[in-house]
Design a protein around this motif. Structure first.
Motif, PDB file in Angstrom:
ATOM      1  N   SER A   1      -4.223   2.370   1.530  1.00  0.00           N
ATOM      2  CA  SER A   1      -5.072   2.104   0.751  1.00  0.00           C
ATOM      3  C   SER A   1      -4.456   1.608  -0.260  1.00  0.00           C
ATOM      4  CB  SER A   1      -5.604   2.687   0.746  1.00  0.00           C
ATOM      5  OG  SER A   1      -5.836   3.491  -0.458  1.00  0.00           O
TER       6      SER A   1
ATOM      7  N   ASN B   1      -7.415  10.193  -1.159  1.00  0.00           N
ATOM      8  CA  ASN B   1      -8.779   9.471  -0.855  1.00  0.00           C
ATOM      9  C   ASN B   1      -9.525  10.398  -0.696  1.00  0.00           C
ATOM     10  OD1 ASN B   1     -10.489   9.495   1.823  1.00  0.00           O
ATOM     11  ND2 ASN B   1      -8.523   9.489   2.953  1.00  0.00           N
TER      12      ASN B   1
ATOM     13  N   HIS C   1       0.509  -0.848  -0.398  1.00  0.00           N
ATOM     14  CA  HIS C   1       0.292  -0.118   0.135  1.00  0.00           C
ATOM     15  C   HIS C   1       0.998   1.110   0.096  1.00  0.00           C
ATOM     16  CE1 HIS C   1      -3.860  -1.944   1.383  1.00  0.00           C
ATOM     17  NE2 HIS C   1      -3.630  -2.129   1.101  1.00  0.00           N
TER      18      HIS C   1
ATOM     19  N   GLU D   1     -11.253   1.800  -0.320  1.00  0.00           N
ATOM     20  CA  GLU D   1     -10.736   0.965   0.546  1.00  0.00           C
ATOM     21  C   GLU D   1     -10.056   1.135   1.177  1.00  0.00           C
ATOM     22  OE1 GLU D   1     -12.621  -0.758  -3.495  1.00  0.00           O
ATOM     23  OE2 GLU D   1     -11.622  -2.612  -1.988  1.00  0.00           O
ATOM     24  N   GLN D   2      -9.786   1.574   2.187  1.00  0.00           N
ATOM     25  CA  GLN D   2      -8.973   1.836   3.302  1.00  0.00           C
ATOM     26  C   GLN D   2      -8.725   0.606   4.899  1.00  0.00           C
ATOM     27  OE1 GLN D   2      -8.781   6.273   4.259  1.00  0.00           O
ATOM     28  NE2 GLN D   2      -8.313   6.368   2.259  1.00  0.00           N
TER      29      GLN D   2
END
Lengths: 113, 112
Positions: A94, B98, A29, A101-102
């Motif tokens: 992620s 994010n 990641h 989608e952590q």
């Protein structure tokens, strides 16, 4: 695979001090995000790093900063601590192509006295 | 990002299905619905996400209405370990930054 690890798990600091928290992401990641969680404000996004670059930032003062190393490990720093900085600080990692989608670590509980 | 509305709290009997609703009436065509949960004193856990079609994985099922204005997360056989705060988040599925913003979620209590 090992999960996201955060160190230390608990920390007590005095107002005015500074603190550094560490996060090791899941292997492979490259994206690491940091969040602050308090009872009053809930879970709030601090910032995100990818390939050693900050690419997204939440609405926090400049006292909150971070960095990411070439091995994807990340640190966040809070300078001139205030009582209101007492919180659970969570790190999440992620994959680049699955940013939302952590996978979260257990957090660091910071208490400022 | 579209705003979501979830009930503050819900109870569910152990062994029964837990159905957690989420309204996202302003969702745009390219926004996904994500679900996370947070068990007390732990970090949040990714559960599932979807765009239009219903989705199922080993943890849960996600049912999205045809107009995409609401969705339901289903835990088919709730256990005591499913007691947690469940967050419904609408976001673009970005490669890159994010883009998750957590609201207040639904506190699900599974009752023995």
């Amino acid at each position: 695979k090992a999960g996201v690890t955060q160190t230390p798990r608990y920390l007590i600091k005095t107002r005015g001090q500074q603190v550094t928290l560490s996060c090791s992401p899941i292997s492979g990641h490259r994206s690491v995000s940091w969040y602050q969680q308090t009872p009053g404000q809930g879970l709030q996004f601090l910032f995100e790093y990818f390939s050693e670059t900050q690419r997204n930032k939440g609405n926090f003062p400049g006292r909150f900063s971070g960095r990411q190393f070439s091995n994807s490990r990340s640190e966040m720093n809070v300078s001139t601590l205030e009582l209101g900085d007492s919180a659970l600080y969570l790190c999440a990692s992620s994959l680049w192509d699955r940013a939302n989608e952590q996978y979260f670590g257990p957090g660091t509980r910071l208490t400022v006295t | 990002d579209a705003k979501t509305t979830q009930p503050t709290s819900m109870d569910c009997a152990e062994g029964r299905a837990a159905n957690l609703p989420c309204n996202h009436s302003t969702i745009s065509g390219n926004e996904y619905v994500y679900w996370y949960r947070q068990i007390h004193s732990q970090g949040p856990q990714y559960i599932i996400h979807g765009l239009k079609n219903n989705e199922t994985n080993e943890m849960a099922s996600l049912i999205i209405t045809e107009d995409r204005k609401s969705s339901t997360l289903i835990l088919p056989h709730a256990t005591l370990r499913d007691t947690a705060v469940y967050y419904c988040i609408v976001s673009l599925r970005q490669t890159g930054a994010n883009n998750l913003f957590f609201g207040t979620g639904t506190r699900l209590t599974v009752i023995p």
